[in-house]
Enzyme design. Sequence first.
Site, PDB file in Angstrom:
ATOM      1  N   HIS A  35       0.711  -1.122   0.050  1.00 31.80           N
ATOM      2  CA  HIS A  35       0.012  -0.041  -0.065  1.00 31.80           C
ATOM      3  C   HIS A  35       0.821   1.460  -0.058  1.00 31.80           C
ATOM      4  CE1 HIS A  35      -2.880   3.000   1.466  1.00 31.80           C
ATOM      5  NE2 HIS A  35      -2.121   3.440   2.090  1.00 31.80           N
ATOM      6  N   ASP A  89       6.717  21.520 -26.298  1.00 35.47           N
ATOM      7  CA  ASP A  89       6.662  20.311 -25.812  1.00 35.47           C
ATOM      8  C   ASP A  89       7.824  20.233 -24.662  1.00 35.47           C
ATOM      9  OD1 ASP A  89       6.472  17.372 -25.246  1.00 35.47           O
ATOM     10  OD2 ASP A  89       5.594  17.436 -27.265  1.00 35.47           O
ATOM     11  N   TRP A  99       7.123  -0.153   3.889  1.00 33.47           N
ATOM     12  CA  TRP A  99       7.685   0.496   2.771  1.00 33.47           C
ATOM     13  C   TRP A  99       9.050   1.048   2.806  1.00 33.47           C
ATOM     14  CZ3 TRP A  99       8.825   5.534   1.285  1.00 33.47           C
ATOM     15  CH2 TRP A  99       8.838   6.564   2.144  1.00 33.47           C
ATOM     16  N   SER A 114      12.670   6.037 -13.763  1.00 36.59           N
ATOM     17  CA  SER A 114      11.624   6.691 -14.330  1.00 36.59           C
ATOM     18  C   SER A 114      11.589   8.034 -13.800  1.00 36.59           C
ATOM     19  CB  SER A 114      10.318   5.914 -14.020  1.00 36.59           C
ATOM     20  OG  SER A 114       9.286   6.697 -14.300  1.00 36.59           O
ATOM     21  N   SER A 115      11.747   8.317 -12.455  1.00 36.59           N
ATOM     22  CA  SER A 115      11.705   9.436 -11.886  1.00 36.59           C
ATOM     23  C   SER A 115      12.860  10.420 -12.231  1.00 36.59           C
ATOM     24  CB  SER A 115      11.720   9.371 -10.167  1.00 36.59           C
ATOM     25  OG  SER A 115      10.519   8.661  -9.860  1.00 36.59           O
ATOM     26  N   HIS A 118      13.677  11.705   3.745  1.00 38.80           N
ATOM     27  CA  HIS A 118      13.049  12.896   3.987  1.00 38.80           C
ATOM     28  C   HIS A 118      12.927  13.983   2.849  1.00 38.80           C
ATOM     29  CE1 HIS A 118      10.773  15.300   6.981  1.00 38.80           C
ATOM     30  NE2 HIS A 118      10.988  16.049   6.129  1.00 38.80           N
ATOM     31  N   GLU A 173      12.248  12.966  -0.084  1.00 38.43           N
ATOM     32  CA  GLU A 173      11.196  12.618  -0.748  1.00 38.43           C
ATOM     33  C   GLU A 173       9.940  12.833  -0.315  1.00 38.43           C
ATOM     34  OE1 GLU A 173      10.701  10.395  -3.286  1.00 38.43           O
ATOM     35  OE2 GLU A 173       8.599   9.618  -2.819  1.00 38.43           O
ATOM     36  N   TYR A 180       9.173  15.725   0.485  1.00 35.84           N
ATOM     37  CA  TYR A 180       9.053  17.207   0.155  1.00 35.84           C
ATOM     38  C   TYR A 180       8.930  17.001  -1.311  1.00 35.84           C
ATOM     39  CZ  TYR A 180       9.838  18.769   4.617  1.00 35.84           C
ATOM     40  OH  TYR A 180       9.758  19.083   6.037  1.00 35.84           O
ATOM     41  N   SER A 198      -1.000  27.436  -5.321  1.00 30.98           N
ATOM     42  CA  SER A 198      -0.931  28.870  -5.552  1.00 30.98           C
ATOM     43  C   SER A 198      -1.423  29.344  -6.711  1.00 30.98           C
ATOM     44  CB  SER A 198       0.573  28.910  -5.606  1.00 30.98           C
ATOM     45  OG  SER A 198       1.033  28.604  -4.388  1.00 30.98           O
ATOM     46  N   HIS A 254      15.438  12.856  12.143  1.00 26.08           N
ATOM     47  CA  HIS A 254      13.985  13.063  13.057  1.00 26.08           C
ATOM     48  C   HIS A 254      13.236  11.896  12.983  1.00 26.08           C
ATOM     49  CE1 HIS A 254      11.817  15.398   9.821  1.00 26.08           C
ATOM     50  NE2 HIS A 254      11.655  14.368   9.686  1.00 26.08           N
ATOM     51  N   HIS A 255      13.548  10.839  11.932  1.00 29.45           N
ATOM     52  CA  HIS A 255      12.695   9.690  11.701  1.00 29.45           C
ATOM     53  C   HIS A 255      13.291   8.657  12.792  1.00 29.45           C
ATOM     54  CE1 HIS A 255      10.446  10.919   8.553  1.00 29.45           C
ATOM     55  NE2 HIS A 255      11.559  11.566   7.730  1.00 29.45           N
ATOM     56  N   THR A 260       7.300  26.893   5.542  1.00 21.71           N
ATOM     57  CA  THR A 260       5.858  26.580   5.412  1.00 21.71           C
ATOM     58  C   THR A 260       4.755  27.443   5.833  1.00 21.71           C
ATOM     59  OG1 THR A 260       6.844  24.259   5.896  1.00 21.71           O
ATOM     60  CG2 THR A 260       4.756  24.325   5.669  1.00 21.71           C
ATOM     61  N   LYS A 284       4.216  30.127   3.459  1.00 25.38           N
ATOM     62  CA  LYS A 284       3.253  29.737   2.359  1.00 25.38           C
ATOM     63  C   LYS A 284       1.625  29.596   2.858  1.00 25.38           C
ATOM     64  CE  LYS A 284       6.176  26.910  -0.272  1.00 25.38           C
ATOM     65  NZ  LYS A 284       5.850  27.528  -1.547  1.00 25.38           N
ATOM     66  N   ARG A 312       1.644   1.021  14.854  1.00 32.48           N
ATOM     67  CA  ARG A 312       1.349   0.846  13.606  1.00 32.48           C
ATOM     68  C   ARG A 312       1.571  -0.425  13.203  1.00 32.48           C
ATOM     69  NH1 ARG A 312       5.922   4.830  10.624  1.00 32.48           N
ATOM     70  NH2 ARG A 312       4.744   3.875   8.749  1.00 32.48           N
TER      71      ARG A 312
END
Lengths: 534, 189
Positions: free
Chosen positions: A85, A114, A150, A178-179, A262, A264, A266, A277, A311-312, A337, A340, A459
């Site tokens: 998932h 293009d 994951w 791909s990315s 991390h 990732e 963002y 925006s 921090h993880h 943040t 924004k 979890r």
Amino acid sequence: MSTIIQDSPAAQDDHHDDHHHGAPKGIMRWLFTTNHKDIGTLYLWFSFIMFLTGGAMAMVIRAELFQPGLQLVEPNFFNQMTTVHGLVMVFGAVMPAFTGLANWLIPMMIGAPDMALPRMNNWSFWILPFAFAILLSSLFMEGGGPNFGWTFYAPLSTTYSPDSTALFVFSVHIMGMSSIMGAINVVVTIVNMRAPGMTWMKLPLFVWTWLITAFLLIAVMPVLAGTVTMVLTDKYFGTSFFDAAGGGDPVMFQHIFWFFGHPEVYIMILPSFGIISAIVPAFSRKRLFGYSSMVYATASIAILSFLVWAHHMFTTGMPVFAELFFMYCTMLIAVPTGVKVFNWVATMWRGSISFETPMLFAVAFIILFTIGGFSGLMLAITPVDFQYHDTYFVVAHFHYVLVTGAIFSIMAGAYYWLPKWTGNMYDEKLGRIHFWCSVISVNVLFFPMHFLGLAGMPRRIPDYAIQFADVNQIVSIGGFAFGLSQLIFLAVVIKCIRGGEKASAKPWDGAEGLEWTLPSPAPYHSFSTPPEIK
Amino acid sequence: MAKNQANANRKLISWLIAAAVGMFGFGFALVPLYDVLCEQLGINGKTQSTASSYEPVAIDKNRTITVEFMAQVQSDLPWEFKPEVKRLRVHPGELVRTNFNAKNLSMNELVGQAIPSVSPGQGAAYFNKTECFCFNQQRLTAKATAELPLIFYVDPDLPDSITTLTLSYTLYNITDRGYVSVVEQGAAK
């Protein structure tokens, strides 16, 4: 951000007539297409299919958690569901959806004909279905698919992982390629293909945020590729990057993974900021407040994202000075943040706001993403993180920023640009039904998870203590309702493609940007001659 | 114009691909970087993986450090593994010898590798082993026993805040894993 457009729609039609080759017909159109709009469409449909696939897995998870005890699935299969998932939603739904939007919109927004590298564009999309076919097929193999979360922490993904782990590794390699190809394409397009006069500080924020996202992708996706490669060699080729017995260190896995992980997160939210925006000013009928501060805030978030990974891992036994460093850096991210969120609210302030579906999703994004940001701040505080770590509080936090953040912004963007893509207005009433069903159910789904986490429910566990039963039932009901609500979205999109009220070139009176100077639907080839920008 | 564009594209693409390849390399560079940082800063409880030489230093008789020993065995290794004494009181600078005892409970020859860890992590850099069984792999035939020596001293520079050091060994089964011993790895570096 005042891009005043000289080309009239009529002039656009003129130069469109020069191209008599429209879209080819049949399946070959989609297989061999190098057209940014076709590839954008492919990405968006692929991401929606993956969204439903990952969503189906979430339904399995919520069904199992409807009651304490083991009802429907074995624990090992439950673990595979939580793992796949997450992987499908992150790499299959959110990231390709943003790439799809980038493909569709960036050339139109900067006045380019293009993407810069159309053939690579085709390639970067078409390897994705193979990546996910490999990943999903591993679920049906003996021993099952990936079941280590994951985040594939070692040694769960090395010593204790199923035989199919190599397939997981290769699928992540392909997703990464791909990315990276997509990101290189975006950077080259934005840097080299802007129409004359489209200076940096005139770029729409969606383009800016994607440019910064693309740099993040180029910086960290290779690190992810390296991490999975180390897992591969540890498991199959006798290396010991993460095995203490051979001189490695399992904690190092977490450092390397989160150095990717991390930035990732963002990558999955910065393009959202760009979409919001665009939408908030359009429906407030005001210019975006603080355009340049938005650009700088985005860049600051991107830079800070490289300084907060640990921090993880507060509970891995870091020295206190490291915990403090990562805690303060993390809290620092709240500043850009906050800039924004302030700017969006200031844009709405005293605007003539109307609440069409895109705006409803955008406003919900601002409120709910901010809630997710606040729970993130709570998690950033080292001492309390020891309590929250690996509980449902974390699950609530990242679903608020990813579902009501990233996914809501993608939906807002889809509603906003659907008239431009299809030439038809979507069914506004159905859109609003979709919004209200989603926004109510998503809060029933994720808000009570905060309390479950604070009460100590861990979890990634298929069973739980009976005192969590009531809240879990509410959460599951919210989950089923949210899942079903997304079928309304599918209905809206299909209905909009098949017909409906014809959309004008600029169906939203407050909208700004070059894409609205093109007729709706946007012609197959657009801006073959660059538009004039004042 | 089109040619300029193609050139500009090619140049930018090369830079971006170089960046991606460089970051792939950086991912792997993090591995030695991590080891060096942990060792230099003495964080993460990692102790040095090669024997340190003992140069007689002034023994600080005014200070006494409690050194505790722990031994754990991974579940897939049917060995018994225990420290001879659980606790020693030592002066900083003093060279101390103690033993761990291992016994292979199975009917097969097995190879074990002990991995040390010091807690609190900040003390790891001050815990010096001049001889340790953890520098080598331990091969025990069926039902064999072994006395595993450890000679160490605590650096007198140990911060005052630390009064107890816990040395914990985890014994891993590396039979048929083809790992070179930790000390050989250190030499290879």
